[in-house]
Design a protein around this motif. Structure first.
Motif, PDB file in Angstrom:
ATOM      1  N   LEU A 186      -0.015   6.699  10.204  1.00  0.00           N
ATOM      2  CA  LEU A 186       0.641   6.290   8.962  1.00  0.00           C
ATOM      3  C   LEU A 186       1.420   4.997   9.181  1.00  0.00           C
ATOM      4  O   LEU A 186       1.355   4.076   8.344  1.00  0.00           O
ATOM      5  N   GLU A 187       2.125   4.878  10.282  1.00  0.00           N
ATOM      6  CA  GLU A 187       2.860   3.657  10.593  1.00  0.00           C
ATOM      7  C   GLU A 187       1.896   2.482  10.763  1.00  0.00           C
ATOM      8  O   GLU A 187       2.176   1.356  10.311  1.00  0.00           O
ATOM      9  N   GLN A 188       0.774   2.741  11.392  1.00  0.00           N
ATOM     10  CA  GLN A 188      -0.244   1.703  11.590  1.00  0.00           C
ATOM     11  C   GLN A 188      -0.799   1.216  10.253  1.00  0.00           C
ATOM     12  O   GLN A 188      -0.961   0.006  10.032  1.00  0.00           O
ATOM     13  N   LEU A 189      -1.062   2.156   9.353  1.00  0.00           N
ATOM     14  CA  LEU A 189      -1.596   1.799   8.040  1.00  0.00           C
ATOM     15  C   LEU A 189      -0.569   1.043   7.198  1.00  0.00           C
ATOM     16  O   LEU A 189      -0.925   0.134   6.425  1.00  0.00           O
ATOM     17  N   GLN A 190       0.694   1.386   7.330  1.00  0.00           N
ATOM     18  CA  GLN A 190       1.741   0.688   6.580  1.00  0.00           C
ATOM     19  C   GLN A 190       1.835  -0.763   7.006  1.00  0.00           C
ATOM     20  O   GLN A 190       2.150  -1.643   6.195  1.00  0.00           O
ATOM     21  N   GLU A 191       1.549  -1.035   8.269  1.00  0.00           N
ATOM     22  CA  GLU A 191       1.583  -2.409   8.779  1.00  0.00           C
ATOM     23  C   GLU A 191       0.330  -3.190   8.396  1.00  0.00           C
ATOM     24  O   GLU A 191       0.406  -4.364   8.022  1.00  0.00           O
ATOM     25  N   ARG A 192      -0.841  -2.530   8.455  1.00  0.00           N
ATOM     26  CA  ARG A 192      -2.118  -3.222   8.260  1.00  0.00           C
ATOM     27  C   ARG A 192      -2.623  -3.193   6.822  1.00  0.00           C
ATOM     28  O   ARG A 192      -3.401  -4.052   6.427  1.00  0.00           O
ATOM     29  N   ASN A 193      -2.220  -2.185   6.040  1.00  0.00           N
ATOM     30  CA  ASN A 193      -2.783  -1.999   4.706  1.00  0.00           C
ATOM     31  C   ASN A 193      -1.669  -1.852   3.671  1.00  0.00           C
ATOM     32  O   ASN A 193      -1.482  -0.788   3.076  1.00  0.00           O
ATOM     33  N   ALA A 194      -0.946  -2.931   3.441  1.00  0.00           N
ATOM     34  CA  ALA A 194       0.188  -2.881   2.523  1.00  0.00           C
ATOM     35  C   ALA A 194      -0.236  -2.618   1.083  1.00  0.00           C
ATOM     36  O   ALA A 194       0.544  -2.097   0.279  1.00  0.00           O
ATOM     37  N   ASP A 195      -1.483  -2.961   0.736  1.00  0.00           N
ATOM     38  CA  ASP A 195      -1.946  -2.794  -0.650  1.00  0.00           C
ATOM     39  C   ASP A 195      -2.464  -1.379  -0.929  1.00  0.00           C
ATOM     40  O   ASP A 195      -2.809  -1.044  -2.060  1.00  0.00           O
ATOM     41  N   GLU A 200      -3.168   7.583  -1.006  1.00  0.00           N
ATOM     42  CA  GLU A 200      -4.361   7.233  -0.237  1.00  0.00           C
ATOM     43  C   GLU A 200      -4.002   7.001   1.227  1.00  0.00           C
ATOM     44  O   GLU A 200      -4.746   7.390   2.133  1.00  0.00           O
ATOM     45  N   ARG A 201      -2.847   6.384   1.461  1.00  0.00           N
ATOM     46  CA  ARG A 201      -2.408   6.125   2.827  1.00  0.00           C
ATOM     47  C   ARG A 201      -2.121   7.431   3.571  1.00  0.00           C
ATOM     48  O   ARG A 201      -2.481   7.589   4.737  1.00  0.00           O
ATOM     49  N   GLU A 202      -1.501   8.379   2.894  1.00  0.00           N
ATOM     50  CA  GLU A 202      -1.207   9.671   3.514  1.00  0.00           C
ATOM     51  C   GLU A 202      -2.499  10.410   3.868  1.00  0.00           C
ATOM     52  O   GLU A 202      -2.627  11.001   4.945  1.00  0.00           O
ATOM     53  N   THR A 203      -3.469  10.356   2.942  1.00  0.00           N
ATOM     54  CA  THR A 203      -4.758  11.013   3.183  1.00  0.00           C
ATOM     55  C   THR A 203      -5.478  10.376   4.365  1.00  0.00           C
ATOM     56  O   THR A 203      -6.030  11.075   5.231  1.00  0.00           O
TER      57      THR A 203
END
Length: 359
Positions: A186-195, A200-203
């Motif tokens: 989740l931390e990785q996605l918050q950094e790489r996929n801000a949009d 969707e990010r949690e899933t």
């Protein structure tokens, strides 16, 4: 036992069941519960049958199944399978033999796979040999003989080369490993996929984190010990579930950009191979059935993991050397993309990993 003891035992079972279910929900596991006590009533009859068939015999007050010697008779000099203790009490062998017979007779199982640590191999070999001598594993008319296998696995080690534990020396709970992996993803996605939207990010984080732990375990030779490392299992460039999920999402991105029903176009004659990297990718795709056969024959999930990583590499080479969209070969190359994605999704399913169409 008395009612009070049984009520306490039931309370303990209920608490354990609740905790186990939380873990099963994360892993996407569904099962039909069969505790040891389920088989208790059938144990005496099973032991009587084994005795009547001269498979089990009494030795120093205990009921034992001795290995057969070269002359075909019981070799009492070797370690036996003790299926009833000298005090009359039952044990793991009693339950395992009864469970095996119940699964064959009532569940009508044609293939039983026992998954435990490698240290249980001798025990289950002896259980299977006793069942075979009793005639339980013989083929019925018009059917194949039931197959029984023990799938042993090695230990998970820490960086110190010892059993994986917390800093305080406690055994690490799997649910904590899964939650930590999800948190890191989740931390990785918050950094790489801000949009990306929060839901969707949690899933995606759950699919990546849980998938990473599963894949890290399954891609090892199952009988070998391995060292646990979050950094390795979440690596975006190595042989990890995270890398493969990103690769699958990238393929789907290509197909989406084409804005065509590529799956419907997967008919004979669509794919035409001219470039070396196209041929290599198609060859990798065509190997899928033989990989599944090898997996089933050896009961080795790492065979599928190795193949999945190889397939992803073949696709990367193809995409680096062959333009897909806006060229004369678009239909053929899109079909290769879709075929690759389909094989990857089927492989993820077999490994218990949730595929992501977009990351």
């Amino acid at each position: 036992g008395d009612e009070g003891s049984r009520a306490l035992w039931q309370s303990i079972c209920d608490v354990s069941r609740k905790e186990f279910q939380a873990l099963y929900d994360r892993l996407g596991v569904q099962l039909e519960e069969r505790g040891e006590s389920y088989y208790n009533a059938g144990i005496p009859a099973v032991l009587e049958e084994l005795t009547a068939k001269s498979v089990a015999e009494e030795s120093d007050g205990a009921m034992c199944v001795f290995p057969l010697g070269k002359d075909g008779a019981s070799d009492t000099s070797k370690t036996p399978l003790i299926c009833r203790k000298s005090d009359g009490g039952f044990n793991y062998a009693s339950t395992d033999l009864t469970a095996l017979k119940q699964r064959l007779d009532e569940e009508r199982a044609d293939w039983l796979v026992y998954v435990t640590d490698v240290g249980q191999k001798q025990h289950f070999d002896m259980v299977f040999q006793a069942a075979d001598r009793a005639g339980w594993l013989q083929a019925e008319v018009g059917a194949a003989a039931p197959r029984v296998d023990h799938v042993g696995f090695g230990l998970v080690l820490g960086d110190d080369g010892k059993r994986f534990r917390t800093r305080s020396g406690e055994v690490v709970r799997l649910v904590d490993l899964l939650d930590e992996a999800r948190k890191r993803c989740l931390e990785q996605l918050q950094e790489r996929n801000a949009d990306m939207g929060e839901e969707e990010r949690e899933t995606a984080a759950a699919a990546m984190g849980y998938g990473a732990v599963k894949y890290a375990d399954l891609h090892q030779n199952r009988t070998s010990n391995y060292t646990f490392s979050f950094d390795r299992m979440l690596d975006l460039k190595g042989n990890t579930a995270v890398y493969l999920l990103y690769a699958h999402a990238r393929i789907n991105s290509i197909v989406r950009k084409a804005d065509k029903d590529v799956a419907a176009a997967l008919v004979p004659g669509t794919i035409k191979l001219t470039e070396p990297s196209e041929i290599q990718l198609a060859t990798s795709i065509a190997r899928f059935p033989e990989v599944i056969e090898a997996l089933l024959d050896e009961l080795a999930p790492n065979r599928l993991c190795e193949y999945l990583y190889e397939l992803s590499g073949a696709f990367n080479d193809f995409y680096a050397n062959c333009k897909v969209l806006g060229v004369e070969e678009e239909a053929s190359r899109l079909a290769l993309c879709e075929a690759t994605a389909m094989i990857m999704r089927q492989s993820f399913y077999l490994l218990g990993i949730t595929p992501l169409m977009r990351i």
